[in-house]
Enzyme design. Structure first.
Site, PDB file in Angstrom:
ATOM      1  N   ASN A  46       7.156   9.150   1.314  1.00 26.60           N
ATOM      2  CA  ASN A  46       5.722   9.253   1.588  1.00 26.60           C
ATOM      3  C   ASN A  46       5.249   8.128   2.487  1.00 26.60           C
ATOM      4  OD1 ASN A  46       4.254  11.535  -0.018  1.00 26.60           O
ATOM      5  ND2 ASN A  46       5.859  10.781  -1.370  1.00 26.60           N
ATOM      6  N   GLU A  47       5.775   6.912   2.288  1.00 25.93           N
ATOM      7  CA  GLU A  47       5.487   5.810   3.194  1.00 25.93           C
ATOM      8  C   GLU A  47       6.706   4.925   3.372  1.00 25.93           C
ATOM      9  OE1 GLU A  47       1.363   7.045   2.340  1.00 25.93           O
ATOM     10  OE2 GLU A  47       2.989   6.539   0.972  1.00 25.93           O
ATOM     11  N   THR A  48       6.827   4.379   4.569  1.00 24.79           N
ATOM     12  CA  THR A  48       7.761   3.294   4.864  1.00 24.79           C
ATOM     13  C   THR A  48       6.931   2.125   5.376  1.00 24.79           C
ATOM     14  OG1 THR A  48       9.609   4.777   5.353  1.00 24.79           O
ATOM     15  CG2 THR A  48       9.713   2.563   6.281  1.00 24.79           C
ATOM     16  N   HIS A  75       1.862   1.529  -3.189  1.00 21.97           N
ATOM     17  CA  HIS A  75       3.232   1.482  -3.705  1.00 21.97           C
ATOM     18  C   HIS A  75       4.181   0.843  -2.687  1.00 21.97           C
ATOM     19  CE1 HIS A  75       4.347   5.160  -1.401  1.00 21.97           C
ATOM     20  NE2 HIS A  75       5.602   4.831  -1.660  1.00 21.97           N
TER      21      HIS A  75
END
Length: 296
Positions: A46-48, A75
């Site tokens: 979902n995110e880096t 997160h």
């Protein structure tokens, strides 16, 4: 072509394979924005997060979904600080500041009685905006009925750094039936068509939890569901303080998420000054490394 190491860190859990996976690149100073976006797309989480130097704070973090850059990600911040701390990059520092597109935010690090690293992240001041669309359409795009919406509380857009639509739901049973059609979100969320959708309820799996949620991504993000969300948990806490318990000047909440998709996790949220100061606390665990090829 050259390679970059991406650490896979699961945030909001002490167990690998649970919580919310984030990619973390600790040496991103030489990467272009296009390369960061390409890496995030290849990683697929979902995110880096990409760690960069800052002339305004101790460090700068940029966050990319597979589809685009976002201003803040809870997160992925927890995951980045955890990776830095465990790799000795923070020394004995217990407090740092991070530059993000949502502002400069303080982060505090401590160890609990079991030597687990706990990271507390201040969030941006909460903002809310009314939803003026159709509740029935909202329910339908999640595979629910209008009767599943809890009429006691308002449907509101909220942000502590990233906008999401907070949708109160009557019971946990409805969460098990959710089947989102993310492509419909922009037409329904007319005020903020790039916002995500965050249903929540006051019924929980764990007796010690105060709220339960799920988080469905904007279709522009390139993902469907975010297992355990930091910024959305933060704004849930602010919502709780404003619309559910406005009589409380200080709240400490435990928010659970991820049970429906087998990625159980939890976020502690502290809300002070009548809902105007919000912080989230969580831990993380290493789950592996990825070697991603990038173009020069």
């Amino acid at each position: 072509m050259s390679g970059v190491t991406v650490y896979h860190v699961d945030a909001f859990s002490r167990e690998a394979g649970m919580g919310n996976p984030a990619g973390v690149v600790l040496n991103a100073g030489e990467l272009t924005e296009k390369q960061m976006q390409s890496i995030a797309e290849q990683v697929g989480f979902n995110e880096t997060a990409f760690l960069l130097p800052s002339d305004q704070a101790d460090m700068r973090i940029r966050y990319f979904t597979p589809g685009h850059e976002v201003n803040l990600c809870g997160h992925a911040t927890i995951a980045t600080i955890y990776a830095m701390k465990t790799k000795g990059l923070l020394g004995d520092q217990s407090g740092i500041t991070i530059e993000t597109k949502a502002g400069i935010l303080p982060v505090h690090i401590k160890e609990d009685h079991s030597n687990q690293i706990l990271i507390t992240m201040q969030q941006a001041a909460p903002e809310f905006m009314p939803f003026n669309g159709s509740p029935a359409d909202l329910a339908a795009c999640l595979g629910l009925w209008a009767e599943d919406i809890d009429p006691r509380f308002p449907i509101m857009y909220g942000s502590t750094g990233l906008w999401t639509l907070l949708l109160p739901i009557r019971s946990l049973a409805a969460f098990k039936r959710m089947s989102p059609d993310n492509n419909r979100f922009p037409d329904i969320l007319k005020e903020l068509p790039h916002a995500s959708l965050h249903p929540f309820c006051l019924e929980t799996y764990a007796a010690e939890a105060d709220m339960h949620g799920r988080h469905f991504s904007s279709p522009y993000s390139g993902t469907i569901e975010d297992p355990v969300t930091g910024t959305a948990s933060g704004v849930m806490g602010a919502y709780y303080a404003k619309y559910i318990r406005p009589d409380q000047e200080h709240l400490e909440l435990l928010i659970e998420q991820g049970q429906e998709i087998g990625r159980n996790g939890s976020v502690r949220v502290t809300v002070n000054t009548n809902g105007q100061e919000v912080a989230i606390t969580g831990t993380a665990v290493f789950a592996g490394e990825l070697s991603i090829q990038i173009k020069e």
